[in-house]
Motif scaffolding. Sequence first.
Motif, PDB file in Angstrom:
ATOM      1  N   SER A 152       0.810  -1.214   0.000  1.00 52.65           N
ATOM      2  CA  SER A 152       0.000   0.000   0.000  1.00 52.65           C
ATOM      3  C   SER A 152       0.843   1.264   0.000  1.00 52.65           C
ATOM      4  N   GLY A 153       2.149   1.122   0.226  1.00 51.05           N
ATOM      5  CA  GLY A 153       3.036   2.264   0.360  1.00 51.05           C
ATOM      6  C   GLY A 153       3.289   2.659   1.788  1.00 51.05           C
ATOM      7  N   LEU A 154       2.600   2.037   2.736  1.00 56.37           N
ATOM      8  CA  LEU A 154       2.785   2.343   4.155  1.00 56.37           C
ATOM      9  C   LEU A 154       4.145   1.839   4.625  1.00 56.37           C
ATOM     10  N   VAL A 155       4.864   2.678   5.352  1.00 53.52           N
ATOM     11  CA  VAL A 155       6.173   2.326   5.899  1.00 53.52           C
ATOM     12  C   VAL A 155       5.993   1.888   7.351  1.00 53.52           C
ATOM     13  N   VAL A 156       6.615   0.771   7.730  1.00 46.88           N
ATOM     14  CA  VAL A 156       6.393   0.199   9.065  1.00 46.88           C
ATOM     15  C   VAL A 156       7.703  -0.282   9.672  1.00 46.88           C
ATOM     16  N   THR A 157       7.740  -0.327  11.004  1.00 48.21           N
ATOM     17  CA  THR A 157       8.735  -1.090  11.770  1.00 48.21           C
ATOM     18  C   THR A 157       7.979  -1.711  12.939  1.00 48.21           C
ATOM     19  N   GLU A 158       7.941  -3.031  12.992  1.00 49.53           N
ATOM     20  CA  GLU A 158       7.136  -3.720  14.000  1.00 49.53           C
ATOM     21  C   GLU A 158       7.940  -4.827  14.665  1.00 49.53           C
ATOM     22  N   ASP A 198      24.286  -4.433  29.675  1.00 48.62           N
ATOM     23  CA  ASP A 198      23.369  -4.713  30.774  1.00 48.62           C
ATOM     24  C   ASP A 198      22.690  -6.065  30.632  1.00 48.62           C
ATOM     25  N   GLY A 199      23.115  -6.867  29.644  1.00 42.78           N
ATOM     26  CA  GLY A 199      22.632  -8.234  29.528  1.00 42.78           C
ATOM     27  C   GLY A 199      21.489  -8.449  28.576  1.00 42.78           C
ATOM     28  N   ASP A 200      20.922  -7.375  27.996  1.00 41.99           N
ATOM     29  CA  ASP A 200      19.856  -7.563  27.016  1.00 41.99           C
ATOM     30  C   ASP A 200      20.244  -6.908  25.697  1.00 41.99           C
ATOM     31  N   LEU A 201      19.490  -7.232  24.651  1.00 42.62           N
ATOM     32  CA  LEU A 201      19.802  -6.760  23.315  1.00 42.62           C
ATOM     33  C   LEU A 201      19.133  -5.422  23.038  1.00 42.62           C
ATOM     34  N   ASP A 202      19.927  -4.463  22.643  1.00 38.79           N
ATOM     35  CA  ASP A 202      19.434  -3.163  22.211  1.00 38.79           C
ATOM     36  C   ASP A 202      19.369  -3.156  20.678  1.00 38.79           C
ATOM     37  N   LEU A 203      18.725  -2.145  20.123  1.00 37.82           N
ATOM     38  CA  LEU A 203      18.472  -2.116  18.679  1.00 37.82           C
ATOM     39  C   LEU A 203      18.909  -0.789  18.090  1.00 37.82           C
ATOM     40  N   VAL A 204      19.608  -0.847  16.948  1.00 37.22           N
ATOM     41  CA  VAL A 204      19.865   0.355  16.166  1.00 37.22           C
ATOM     42  C   VAL A 204      19.258   0.139  14.786  1.00 37.22           C
ATOM     43  N   ALA A 205      18.617   1.187  14.258  1.00 39.69           N
ATOM     44  CA  ALA A 205      17.928   1.107  12.978  1.00 39.69           C
ATOM     45  C   ALA A 205      18.259   2.345  12.157  1.00 39.69           C
ATOM     46  N   ASN A 206      18.383   2.169  10.840  1.00 39.30           N
ATOM     47  CA  ASN A 206      18.500   3.338   9.969  1.00 39.30           C
ATOM     48  C   ASN A 206      17.602   3.167   8.755  1.00 39.30           C
ATOM     49  N   GLY A 207      17.336   4.259   8.057  1.00 43.14           N
ATOM     50  CA  GLY A 207      16.480   4.209   6.882  1.00 43.14           C
ATOM     51  C   GLY A 207      15.768   5.523   6.647  1.00 43.14           C
ATOM     52  N   GLU A 208      14.653   5.445   5.919  1.00 44.89           N
ATOM     53  CA  GLU A 208      13.883   6.619   5.515  1.00 44.89           C
ATOM     54  C   GLU A 208      12.462   6.503   6.041  1.00 44.89           C
ATOM     55  N   THR A 209      11.916   7.584   6.594  1.00 42.68           N
ATOM     56  CA  THR A 209      10.565   7.578   7.127  1.00 42.68           C
ATOM     57  C   THR A 209       9.530   7.713   6.012  1.00 42.68           C
ATOM     58  N   GLN A 210       8.270   7.618   6.382  1.00 39.34           N
ATOM     59  CA  GLN A 210       7.172   7.805   5.441  1.00 39.34           C
ATOM     60  C   GLN A 210       7.252   9.173   4.767  1.00 39.34           C
ATOM     61  N   GLN A 211       7.753  10.171   5.486  1.00 40.24           N
ATOM     62  CA  GLN A 211       7.835  11.533   4.974  1.00 40.24           C
ATOM     63  C   GLN A 211       9.139  11.815   4.225  1.00 40.24           C
ATOM     64  N   GLY A 212       9.985  10.793   4.071  1.00 37.57           N
ATOM     65  CA  GLY A 212      11.230  10.959   3.336  1.00 37.57           C
ATOM     66  C   GLY A 212      12.392  11.466   4.160  1.00 37.57           C
TER      67      GLY A 212
END
Length: 504
Positions: free
Chosen positions: A216-222, A254-268
């Motif tokens: 549909s063109g919707l940008v997501v991170t889930e 601290d013993g748990d997994l953290d997350l780093v993400a990069n990319g482009e948002t819905q608004q560019g």
Amino acid sequence: MPKFILTLLLLCAVVATDGQTFTDIKAGLTGVSESANCWIDYNEDGAPDIFVTGDFYSGSKHEIYSKLYKNQRNDRFTEVTTPVINVFRGDMDWADYDLDGITDLFVIGETATGTKIARLYKNNRTNNLQYVPIHFTGVRDGSVEWGDYDGDGDQDLLITGESDKGPITKIYRNDRNNKFLDLPTEFPQVSFGMARFADYDLDGDLDVVVSGRESSGLVVTELFKNMEGIFIEMNPGLINLQLSDLAWGDYDNDGDLDLVANGETQQGKLQTQLYNNNKNQRFTPVFPGFISVRSGSLDWGDMDHDGDLDLLLTGESTVGPVSKVYRNERQDKFTDLNADIIGLHMSDGHWADYDNDGDLDVLVSGMSKDFRFITRVYRNDPFMKADTARNQGDEDIWNNSVVVPERPKSTYFYVYASCWADLDGDGSKEYHAFFSPIRKPKVQYEMERKFNRIIRRDYPLWYEFDQGNIIANGFSSEQKAIESKSIAIKEYQSKGFEVHELNW
């Protein structure tokens, strides 16, 4: 492309090498864009080799390649011919899918004829990888990763990307004997993105994070929690991204997994966002000053041997293509080392110790700002002291040498390791952590060697534990080492780990 059940990278002691520079070894690799690359010791000779896919133009001719380069040591790599299909706009991952003790290859992407593929190749420790004729939905502009999501001891597949019928995100369950079952899931179906396994909640099974663009063109991170094989959406408030990459790692120890993400948002808008895993399904945004990029890559690794994870980042920023090394200073702070690594977009980058000298080197591929197609290996060269001298006769901005100031020498060390395993062979897995005493080692790796010898003696099943690697922490004073060890033990105990002291 590393998988994590409990993140435990092999972190070695700092002796006297704190400044870092990265030197292009002129490996002579074919330059590619819209690329994917990885380090893999395909022949198991102890020297990491290189596998890379992508495209480039020779005049008006469009070339697409999948290439394997054998590590000949002494900074030399030689191309070896393989039957692996040539692809670009793809991805790959290696794992021992058939439990024969040898890592095998799975590759996705688009061929020169426009065909989207997803293929499994069995490795026999030679360059003659064998195609395994199993049907998987072919995709481009996505990702593939192996991981044992159901805990049955074999590697399953997580695939996302654009198929002939639109975006998909799938798990193929490994039922052994070259049989894979396409499982129904509630994942968003995406392309131009990424899907990754990780046990973010430390419950012993692999969860899934997905980012990209739906049909549909919707940008997501889930984010999806694995509940006995059923994936439940958790809605932790991650930023929605496409043209993205995702990397899990315990950057704050601290013993748990953290997350780093990069990319482009819905608004560019371009983004690079670090999230601290606060447990209880909560992720807090952290702002260490990473440059925002899309169409690039992220990889964690302890490049300077100080016991924490540093970040390798590539991609397209608002000022052009970049390749960055960020040193972890702890307490959510990172320093841009201004490393001499060529800036690339439509790119991929990964750490590995290709020369077996004990530190992490860099492999990058992609397109430079002047539209050159690049695949390069950069050797990590630690320095004893600060040195900001540059070669004034060379106008190439990528050949500048910048070295960061050295840190205080570490002299007091303790080592530790942790695992989720059946320690006593009773058929039940538990979380365990093992700690050494604090000592002043006379030679590098002395603590690790003693720890390894004792743990193998006292716990004969240790060699079977996946991710059971040894971590070393060094400090300038004994009191600082005592305080650190005490904090680490309390952290593990608070998470339900049984702590064991290995004394000598």
